[in-house]
Design an enzyme around this catalytic site. Structure first.
Site, PDB file in Angstrom:
ATOM      1  N   ASN A  26      -2.358  -5.476  -7.377  1.00 25.26           N
ATOM      2  CA  ASN A  26      -1.571  -4.256  -7.513  1.00 25.26           C
ATOM      3  C   ASN A  26      -1.885  -3.469  -8.778  1.00 25.26           C
ATOM      4  OD1 ASN A  26      -0.347  -6.742  -8.463  1.00 25.26           O
ATOM      5  ND2 ASN A  26       1.373  -5.493  -9.168  1.00 25.26           N
TER       6      ASN A  26
ATOM      7  N   GLN B 116      -0.331  -4.914  -1.228  1.00 33.20           N
ATOM      8  CA  GLN B 116      -1.059  -3.741  -1.740  1.00 33.20           C
ATOM      9  C   GLN B 116      -2.276  -3.412  -0.891  1.00 33.20           C
ATOM     10  OE1 GLN B 116      -0.354  -1.519  -3.911  1.00 33.20           O
ATOM     11  NE2 GLN B 116       1.416  -2.465  -4.902  1.00 33.20           N
TER      12      GLN B 116
ATOM     13  N   SER C  99       4.523  -5.036   3.160  1.00 29.28           N
ATOM     14  CA  SER C  99       5.674  -4.251   2.721  1.00 29.28           C
ATOM     15  C   SER C  99       5.540  -2.842   3.268  1.00 29.28           C
ATOM     16  CB  SER C  99       5.719  -4.218   1.193  1.00 29.28           C
ATOM     17  OG  SER C  99       6.561  -3.180   0.758  1.00 29.28           O
TER      18      SER C  99
ATOM     19  N   HIS D  33       7.119   0.038   2.119  1.00 30.74           N
ATOM     20  CA  HIS D  33       7.182   1.189   1.206  1.00 30.74           C
ATOM     21  C   HIS D  33       5.908   1.372   0.380  1.00 30.74           C
ATOM     22  CE1 HIS D  33       8.116  -0.405  -2.954  1.00 30.74           C
ATOM     23  NE2 HIS D  33       8.371  -1.492  -2.254  1.00 30.74           N
TER      24      HIS D  33
ATOM     25  N   CYS E 252       7.883  -3.472 -11.393  1.00 35.49           N
ATOM     26  CA  CYS E 252       8.924  -4.470 -11.631  1.00 35.49           C
ATOM     27  C   CYS E 252       9.028  -4.804 -13.100  1.00 35.49           C
ATOM     28  CB  CYS E 252       8.645  -5.763 -10.885  1.00 35.49           C
ATOM     29  SG  CYS E 252       7.664  -5.546  -9.445  1.00 35.49           S
TER      30      CYS E 252
END
Lengths: 372, 420
Positions: free
Chosen positions: A140, A168, A188, A190, A313
């Site tokens: 990422n 990713q 994921s 989003h 994060c």
């Protein structure tokens, strides 16, 4: 209008996905209910399951919807039994590293890639074969693509199960679970233009998995909880669009490379992480020598660019990137690395503007200003 | 994409398009209130940031929205915003509360008390903990569905770490005496968790007054979105728990993962609307419910209400129709979206364990309907539903030999059926 270059943190929702979410929100129905309203919700969920499966080259039956990539990673890692040996690479996302803090670490090379030989060495002493290896498909922070197929082959030879965090990578490059040879793969929504709050763990046909969320028999008793129907609807559409757009997505590399070349011309001592290896087309992690990432991020924000000093994060914290540290970055590099991540909304003009802003900032504050 | 919802669209499509069946399954899921949807939509498009991106405007904007919603949720239950943890839904909240507390304190206390009529995810979690070595007591309920407080008191020991009792039952709508349970738990230094997925926004809740330590909240049961829930975790005295999802450290380390901004906003708005409208709405629902109940019992003999009528939310009826075959009844009222039990188990033919726990025999448990009312239920819906149900029950009874025998005064339970 701000120019958004933080697509690895989260992407704007694609309009088609937003429409799917909105349509689903307008209809009540619990997919477990047998009446018409319930059956309609069930159909939305199952259609989306096909679309998400296609993104990973998997079967719909093998898709387990979760609340996101973090839950998917936790579910995968929780499936290594307590007594099993767990091996994770040094560059994994926090949701993998923190899910099993006791895991053995596999080092990454300076170029940002985990060497399958290192995995082989780590697994060498494994006797009874009860082990799980978790290596991400693309990082990422640097975008470096990992040789997951080779790693999986090595792991299989030692009898270990393999999990791959493809959060990713999916939608940014072709992902084929079968070709990768992994047992579990995290996705994921989003990060690919779908809504937040929905993700999936995809498993190899026949791979047994035990749930961490207990309750109703949803997701074939592999993940309890009423399905997030609108989220799943949006995920499905986003997956379909992302898959259809993978070729076009590769063109972002042209913009990215042009930006990097330009930046390196004005700051030859800048380091572009993972520049020499296969990388996601959209990701650039580059230092601006002598300028702290915090200063860069704030300056760029004032000028209307949204970029990031690392993963979202941890971006609220002062700690520096564990990924870059593992790649051997020195303190100066760690402090001055910026992540620029492009996405489906990014235009050539935006990158030109950002490149100009980067050069100007460096000329104003960096070593460039002293040279002048 | 247009984000504004025009006035004429003020009803969810499910309700507006009368071609679709009448939705009377509000305990399975509620339509998302269009006012909630409207608040959420901008966060799917122009305000899409990751609330954990602390470096730029997109992130800040998302973070603000998430925190406002947290305040709205906290306010509805008399809590502080810092005590609200976002989760993916009530199932996760229940898992996190029960497993989290049990595992954190397992060296000190290892006894858990819950109730046989709890939601499946509570019971399933407790069963897993039993396998891990915890002792679990499953309290029975009385005929009316409520627990016996004296029995709870007697069951608690100095080893009891957690009592988990739901606020409102998902099948029969009965309200458990939370305040009394809370007081008992506090006295025994036992944590009190309550699954309030069906209670939040329907009955007044106050975590201070009721001495609640952990409370599970669901979005899609209160006209908010699916895929979002919350867990209230008391700070003083502090409740500690082992997280289920790690990595990233969001939600005070108790629940990692990127927060879904639009869903958080939706849950917050749903709570704010519920808080404003609960009083008047409950009164309206009570009238609809009474009309429905009177309509049915006034026209049909041998129908039985399951669960207490007084200690009950107004949006629920659960009725058994004797001498009717349950599946036939469901088939006959196809234009009503009702259920025969909880949604999770509705595909199975097993009779409801909740109804069985009230002491109902298998036959009556098999012929029950759960009728859920809510914000978009109209008087017209109720009249239509009463008609459809009464007509179908009468039709099925006319075809039933058992009903005929019953009419003739034969006690069916005394018949010895020949094996065949």
């Amino acid at each position: 209008m701000t120019i958004y270059l933080d697509h690895n943190a989260t992407t704007p929702v694609r309009p088609e996905a937003a429409d799917a979410v909105r349509d689903a929100l307008a209809h009540a129905g619990n997919p477990s209910s047998v009446h018409g309203a319930g059956r309609r919700a069930r159909k939305i969920v199952e259609d989306a399951r096909e679309q998400v499966a296609a993104l990973a080259g998997a079967r719909a039956d093998d898709v387990i919807f979760t609340s996101g990539g973090t839950e998917a990673n936790n579910l995968a890692l929780a499936n290594a039994t307590v007594d099993a040996a767990v091996f994770v690479s040094d560059i994994e996302h926090a949701s993998v590293l923190d899910a099993r803090p006791d895991a053995s670490r596999i080092a990454v090379q300076a170029d940002g890639v985990v060497d399958p030989a290192a995995v082989d060495a780590a697994l060498k002493d494994l006797n009874d074969g009860r082990a799980l290896v978790s290596v991400m498909l693309a990082n990422n922070e640097t975008g470096a693509i990992q040789p997951v197929a080779e790693i999986a082959e090595v792991a299989k030879r030692h009898g270990a199960a393999v999990h791959c965090d493809a959060v990713q990578a999916a939608g940014k490059m072709a992902v084929d679970m079968k070709a990768l040879g992994v047992d579990m793969l995290s996705l994921s929504a989003h990060k690919i233009g779908g809504p937040q709050g929905i993700g999936a763990l995809v498993i190899r046909p026949g791979f047994k998995i035990s749930a961490t969320h207990w309750g109703g028999g949803q997701e074939r008793s592999r993940r309890a909880g009423t399905e997030n129907v609108p989220g799943i609807a949006g995920f499905g559409v986003a997956a379909e669009r992302a898959l259809a757009g993978i070729e076009v997505f590769q063109e972002l590399a042209l913009l990215r490379d042009r930006m990097e070349a330009h930046n390196l011309k004005s700051a030859p001592e800048a380091r572009v992480f993972a520049r020499d290896v296969a990388r996601l087309a959209n990701t650039s992690c580059i230092t601006m020598p002598g300028i702290s990432a915090k200063t860069q991020v704030m300056s760029f924000d004032l000028e209307g660019f949204a970029v990031s000093a690392g993963s979202a994060c941890s971006s609220g914290k002062v700690e520096s990137s564990h990924v870059l540290k593992a790649m051997g970055a020195d303190t100066d590099q760690l402090n001055s690395a910026l992540r620029i991540s492009l996405g489906w909304t990014t235009t050539a003009n935006e990158i030109d503007q950002f490149t100009a802003a980067w050069t100007a900032l460096y000329a104003r504050l960096g070593a460039g200003s002293m040279a002048a | 994409m247009s984000t504004a919802i025009e006035k004429k669209d003020a009803l969810p499509a499910t309700i507006k398009n009368r071609k679709t069946p009448i939705y009377l399954d509000y305990q399975a899921t509620t339509p998302t209130d269009p006012r909630v949807t409207e608040k959420m939509l901008p966060y799917f498009s122009e305000q899409f940031g990751n609330p954990h991106s602390r470096n730029h405007f997109f992130g800040w904007e998302a973070e603000d929205a998430v925190e406002i919603a947290r305040e709205q949720i906290a306010h509805l239950i008399g809590a502080n915003a810092k005590e609200i943890i976002y989760t993916s839904g009530a199932t996760e909240s229940n898992n996190l509360a029960i497993k989290g507390v049990a595992q954190f304190f397992k060296d000190k206390r290892d006894h858990i008390i819950t109730v046989v009529t709890e939601h499946k995810c509570v019971l399933d979690t407790c069963r897993h903990l039993e396998q891990e070595g915890f002792e679990v007591t499953y309290l029975p309920v009385q005929k009316n569905g409520l627990i016996d407080l004296e029995l709870l008191r007697k069951t608690m020991t100095d080893k009891t770490v957690l009592v988990s009792v739901m606020g409102v039952n998902n099948e029969i709508g009965v309200i458990q005496p939370l305040k009394e349970i809370g007081a008992m738990c506090r006295e025994n230094k036992t944590f009190f968790h309550t699954d309030c997925a069906q209670a939040v926004g329907k009955i007044p809740l106050d975590v201070e007054d009721m001495n609640i330590d952990l409370m599970s909240i669901s979005g899609h049961k209160i006209y908010g979105p699916m895929g979002i829930g919350a867990l209230y975790v008391r700070r003083r005295p502090r409740v500690r728990l082992v997280p289920m999802i790690n990595g990233g450290g969001q939600e005070r380390g108790m629940r990692s993962g990127t927060l879904p901004t639009p869903l958080c906003v939706g849950l917050g708005e749903a709570c704010a609307i519920a808080e404003r409208e609960m009083g008047a709405e409950n009164e309206r629902l009570r009238q609809l419910r009474d009309r429905m109940y009177q309509g049915i019992v006034g026209r049909l003999p041998e129908v039985y209400l399951n669960g207490d009528m007084d200690q009950r939310i107004p949006g629920n009826l659960n009725i058994s129709f004797a001498f009717v075959e349950g599946e036939g009844l469901m088939m006959g009222i196809k234009d009503l979206a009702v259920s025969s039990g909880s949604a999770c188990t509705s595909a199975s033919l097993e009779p409801s364990y909740v109804l069985r726990a009230l002491g109902l025999d298998v036959e009556l448990a098999h012929t029950s309907l759960r009728i859920g009312f809510g914000r978009f239920t109209t008087e017209e819906d109720v009249y239509h539903a009463v008609d459809a149900i009464v007509r179908e029950v009468e039709r099925l009874r006319e075809m039933s030999p058992l009903w005929e025998m019953h009419q003739e005064g034969i006690d069916i339970s005394s018949i010895e059926w020949a094996e065949h």
